[in-house]
Design an enzyme around this catalytic site. Structure first.
Site, PDB file in Angstrom:
ATOM      1  N   LYS A 203     -22.172  35.221 -20.096  1.00 21.90           N
ATOM      2  CA  LYS A 203     -23.081  34.107 -19.792  1.00 21.90           C
ATOM      3  C   LYS A 203     -22.304  32.843 -19.400  1.00 21.90           C
ATOM      4  CE  LYS A 203     -26.311  31.197 -19.567  1.00 21.90           C
ATOM      5  NZ  LYS A 203     -27.329  31.234 -18.528  1.00 21.90           N
ATOM      6  N   CYS A 257     -26.987  23.468 -17.837  1.00 21.45           N
ATOM      7  CA  CYS A 257     -26.202  24.700 -17.981  1.00 21.45           C
ATOM      8  C   CYS A 257     -24.804  24.564 -17.403  1.00 21.45           C
ATOM      9  CB  CYS A 257     -26.919  25.851 -17.276  1.00 21.45           C
ATOM     10  SG  CYS A 257     -28.592  26.036 -17.859  1.00 21.45           S
TER      11      CYS A 257
HETATM   12  N1  SAJ Z   1     -24.887  22.678  -6.926  1.00 20.69           N
HETATM   13  C1  SAJ Z   1     -23.999  22.185  -5.977  1.00 20.69           C
HETATM   14  N2  SAJ Z   1     -23.523  23.037  -5.025  1.00 20.69           N
HETATM   15  C2  SAJ Z   1     -23.883  24.356  -4.981  1.00 20.69           C
HETATM   16  C3  SAJ Z   1     -24.779  24.850  -5.943  1.00 20.69           C
HETATM   17  C4  SAJ Z   1     -25.267  23.990  -6.910  1.00 20.69           C
HETATM   18  O1  SAJ Z   1     -23.636  20.999  -5.994  1.00 20.69           O
HETATM   19  O2  SAJ Z   1     -23.412  25.060  -4.085  1.00 20.69           O
HETATM   20  C5  SAJ Z   1     -25.380  21.787  -7.986  1.00 20.69           C
HETATM   21  C6  SAJ Z   1     -26.909  21.621  -7.971  1.00 20.69           C
HETATM   22  O3  SAJ Z   1     -27.309  20.655  -7.093  1.00 20.69           O
HETATM   23  C7  SAJ Z   1     -27.174  21.264  -9.414  1.00 20.69           C
HETATM   24  C8  SAJ Z   1     -26.113  22.065 -10.179  1.00 20.69           C
HETATM   25  O4  SAJ Z   1     -25.120  22.388  -9.230  1.00 20.69           O
HETATM   26  O5  SAJ Z   1     -26.952  19.886  -9.663  1.00 20.69           O
HETATM   27  C9  SAJ Z   1     -26.610  23.339 -10.821  1.00 20.69           C
HETATM   28  O6  SAJ Z   1     -27.583  23.980 -10.016  1.00 20.69           O
HETATM   29  P1  SAJ Z   1     -27.676  25.564  -9.822  1.00 20.69           P
HETATM   30  O7  SAJ Z   1     -28.820  25.850  -8.942  1.00 20.69           O
HETATM   31  O8  SAJ Z   1     -26.356  26.082  -9.423  1.00 20.69           O
HETATM   32  O9  SAJ Z   1     -27.884  26.134 -11.279  1.00 20.69           O
HETATM   33  P2  SAJ Z   1     -28.896  25.839 -12.513  1.00 20.69           P
HETATM   34  O10 SAJ Z   1     -28.185  24.947 -13.473  1.00 20.69           O
HETATM   35  O11 SAJ Z   1     -30.231  25.414 -12.070  1.00 20.69           O
HETATM   36  O12 SAJ Z   1     -29.007  27.321 -13.117  1.00 20.69           O
HETATM   37  C10 SAJ Z   1     -27.810  27.994 -13.495  1.00 20.69           C
HETATM   38  C11 SAJ Z   1     -27.832  29.396 -12.856  1.00 20.69           C
HETATM   39  N3  SAJ Z   1     -26.523  30.020 -12.992  1.00 20.69           N
HETATM   40  C12 SAJ Z   1     -25.870  30.565 -11.915  1.00 20.69           C
HETATM   41  O13 SAJ Z   1     -26.333  30.553 -10.807  1.00 20.69           O
HETATM   42  C13 SAJ Z   1     -24.565  31.195 -12.193  1.00 20.69           C
HETATM   43  C14 SAJ Z   1     -28.901  30.250 -13.548  1.00 20.69           C
HETATM   44  O14 SAJ Z   1     -28.860  31.584 -13.080  1.00 20.69           O
HETATM   45  C15 SAJ Z   1     -28.701  30.227 -15.066  1.00 20.69           C
HETATM   46  O15 SAJ Z   1     -29.687  30.981 -15.748  1.00 20.69           O
HETATM   47  C16 SAJ Z   1     -28.799  28.791 -15.524  1.00 20.69           C
HETATM   48  O16 SAJ Z   1     -27.734  28.046 -14.893  1.00 20.69           O
HETATM   49  C17 SAJ Z   1     -28.657  28.753 -17.043  1.00 20.69           C
HETATM   50  O17 SAJ Z   1     -29.699  28.644 -17.725  1.00 20.69           O
HETATM   51  O18 SAJ Z   1     -27.539  28.928 -17.551  1.00 20.69           O
END
Ligand code: SAJ
Length: 417
Positions: A203, A257
Site C-alpha cells: 500500500k 495519501c
Molecule cells: N498529481 C500530480 N501529477 C500527477 C498525478 C497526480 O501532480 O501526474 C497530484 C494531484 O494533483 C494530487 C496528488 O498528486 O494533488 C494526488 O493525486 P492522485 O490522483 O495521484 O492520487 P489520490 O491521492 O487521489 O489517490 C491515491 C491513489 N494512489 C495511486 O494512484 C498510486 C489511489 O489509488 C489510492 O487509493 C489513494 O491514493 C489512497 O487512498 O491511498
C-alpha cells in the site's frame, strides 16, 4: 458471513459499507461523530463522491445499512479509520487502537478483523496481534486478522472498490482465506494473497511510487523551462515508449495519501530512503515555486489582484486536505497581493470563495491551480472582457493556450520554457 461492522465512515469506510450492503451484507457503520451517523441514517451523506449519495440512500432505505456511534456484534469488522501523520512525521495510530478497543467487548470466537487504514509496516504483527492476544484470543484459531488496503481513487471510489484487484494480507493462512471469502462477495478484480506485513508495504509503495514519479515530473518541468522545451510535448512523445510513463508536473502533491504515505515508510528506515525523502521535499517545494512565478508575472502591476482558480487537491473533487493550492494561497497572502478565490466544489461557508465571474472581475492574473472541468471549458473571450490585465498562469496544462493567446492573454504554463 453475513453481518459486517465497519468502523470509520469517511472517504473509505462509507463507500465500503455501502458496497457491502448493496451486495447483501447486513452492515452497521460506526463513526464516533454522532452527527455523521445521524446524517447517514436520514439518507444523506457528509462527503462528496460521485454516485455515493444515491447508493448510500438506497441501502439505508432498504435497511441493509445503518449507522451508529458504537460497534455491535458481527461476523466481520472492518477498520477504516484515519491514520494521520503526527507533528514528528510519524503515523498516528491512535484511531486504529481506539477502534480495536471499541470492538473488543463485541468480539466472538470465529470473528474476522480486517484493517484497511493505511498503516506503517508491522502494524498487524506488532500492534494488533499482541493487542488481541493480550485480550485472550488466539489468532488463526478463534480470531482472524488480515490487512487489506484500499487502493481506490477519490472520484471513482464506487467503481474501483468493485473493479480493482485487491491485496489480502492475512496474519496466517486461515485469516487470508476468511478475508478472501468476504472480499470475493463484491470484488470483481483479482484477490492477491500475501502476508500482512507485505500488504502493508504494498500500500505504501504504490503511493510512494507515484510521489517519486511526480517529483521527477516536477523537477524535469523546471529543467525544461531552463532549456526552452515544453515538458508536456516532451512527455507526450516520451510516453509513446512502451515502458515509460512520465507523470504530470503541478503545483504540488495533495490529498491525504500520497503526501503522507511515503513518510510511513521513511519513518521505519530514514537512512535507506533518501530518494523518497528528496521526492517529498521536491513536491513540497512546488507551491512556493508556483507562487513566486505568479508574483513575478504581476510584479510590474500596482496593487495586483490574482484570481485563484481551484482550491481542491485535484480535479473535480471537494477535498481540501493537504491541498497545494491552499499553500500557494497562504504564500501569496503573506506577500500582500489581493486574492480572489474560486472553486465550484467548495462552498463559501467552508472557505471564502466567489463565483468564477466575480473572481475574474478586474483581476490581473488567472492562476489555475486545480484543473476542474468548469475551468477548462470557460471561454477566454469572456474572461478577457472582465479582467483588468490579461495574464494567465496554467500550472496544470489544463487550458487551450492557443485560444487564450488568441483572446489576447499572456499565457504562462508550468514546464514550458
Ligand atoms: N498529481 C500530480 N501529477 C500527477 C498525478 C497526480 O501532480 O501526474 C497530484 C494531484 O494533483 C494530487 C496528488 O498528486 O494533488 C494526488 O493525486 P492522485 O490522483 O495521484 O492520487 P489520490 O491521492 O487521489 O489517490 C491515491 C491513489 N494512489 C495511486 O494512484 C498510486 C489511489 O489509488 C489510492 O487509493 C489513494 O491514493 C489512497 O487512498 O491511498
Amino acid at each position: 458471513m453475513n453481518k459486517v461492522c465497519v468502523l470509520g465512515l469517511g472517504y473509505i469506510g462509507l463507500p465500503t459499507a455501502t458496497v457491502l450492503a448493496s451486495h447483501g451484507f447486513e452492515v452497521v457503520g460506526v463513526d464516533s461523530n454522532g452527527r455523521v451517523a445521524e446524517i447517514i441514517n436520514r439518507g444523506e451523506i457528509h462527503i462528496e463522491e460521485p454516485g455515493l449519495l444515491e447508493a448510500a440512500q438506497a441501502v439505508v432505505q432498504s435497511g441493509k445499512l445503518r449507522a451508529a456511534t458504537e460497534p455491535v456484534p458481527a461476523d466481520a469488522f472492518i477498520i477504516a479509520v484515519p491514520t494521520p501523520m503526527d507533528s514528528n512525521g510519524q503515523a498516528d495510530m491512535s484511531c486504529v487502537l481506539q477502534a480495536a478497543k471499541a470492538l473488543l467487548p463485541h468480539l466472538r470466537p470465529g470473528n474476522l478483523i480486517l484493517l484497511e487504514s493505511t498503516s506503517p509496516p508491522g502494524t498487524s504483527r506488532d500492534l494488533l496481534k499482541p493487542f488481541f492476544e493480550e485480550a485472550g484470543f488466539t489468532l488463526g484459531k478463534d480470531l482472524y486478522l488480515a490487512y487489506c488496503p484500499e487502493r481506490v481513487l477519490p472520484g471513482k471510489i464506487l467503481k474501483e472498490l468493485i473493479e480493482n484487484d485487491r491485496v489480502i494480507g492475512g496474519m496466517d493462512p486461515e485469516s487470508t482465506e476468511k478475508a478472501r471469502s468476504l472480499y470475493a462477495r463484491f470484488v470483481q478484480g483479482q484477490l492477491l494473497s500475501t502476508t500482512a506485513t507485505t500488504a502493508e508495504v504494498v500500500k505504501l509503495m504504490e503511493n510512494t511510487y507515484r510521489d517519486v514519479n511526480i517529483a521527477l515530473a516536477n523537477e524535469t518541468a523546471l529543467l525544461c523551462e531552463t532549456l526552452g522545451v515544453d515538458y508536456w510535448e516532451m512527455a507526450r512523445c516520451a510516453n509513446h515508449h512502451p515502458r515509460v510513463h512520465l507523470h504530470s508536473p503541478g503545483p504540488g502533491v495533495g490529498g491525504h495519501c500520497i503526501a503522507v504515505d511515503p513518510w510511513f515508510l521513511i519513518q521505519t528506515s530514514p537512512e535507506t530512503t533518501p530518494m523518497m525523502q528528496e521526492a517529498r521535499r521536491r513536491n513540497d517545494s512546488m507551491p512556493r515555486v508556483v507562487a513566486e512565478k505568479a508574483l513575478a508575472m504581476t510584479a510590474a502591476i500596482d496593487k495586483p489582484r490574482i484570481a485563484i482558480l481551484g482550491l481542491a487537491y485535484k480535479a473535480d473533487v471537494d477535498d481540501l486536505r493537504e491541498s497545494p493550492a491552499l499553500k500557494v494561497v497562504e504564500i501569496l497572502e503573506q506577500s500582500g497581493v489581493e486574492l480572489r478565490l474560486c472553486d465550484p466544489f467548495v462552498s463559501p461557508e467552508r472557505y471564502p470563495v466567489q463565483p468564477l465571474e466575480a473572481c475574474l472581475q478586474d483581476s490581473d492574473l488567472i492562476l489555475l491551480l486545480t484543473d476542474h472541468r468548469a475551468f477548462k471549458s470557460f471561454p477566454p473571450a469572456e474572461a478577457a472582457r472582465s479582467m483588468r490585465s490579461l495574464k494567465v498562469f496554467d500550472t496544470r496544462n489544463a487550458l487551450s493556450h492557443e485560444e487564450w493567446t488568441e483572446a489576447g492573454f499572456e499565457v504562462c504554463c508550468l514546464g514550458v520554457g
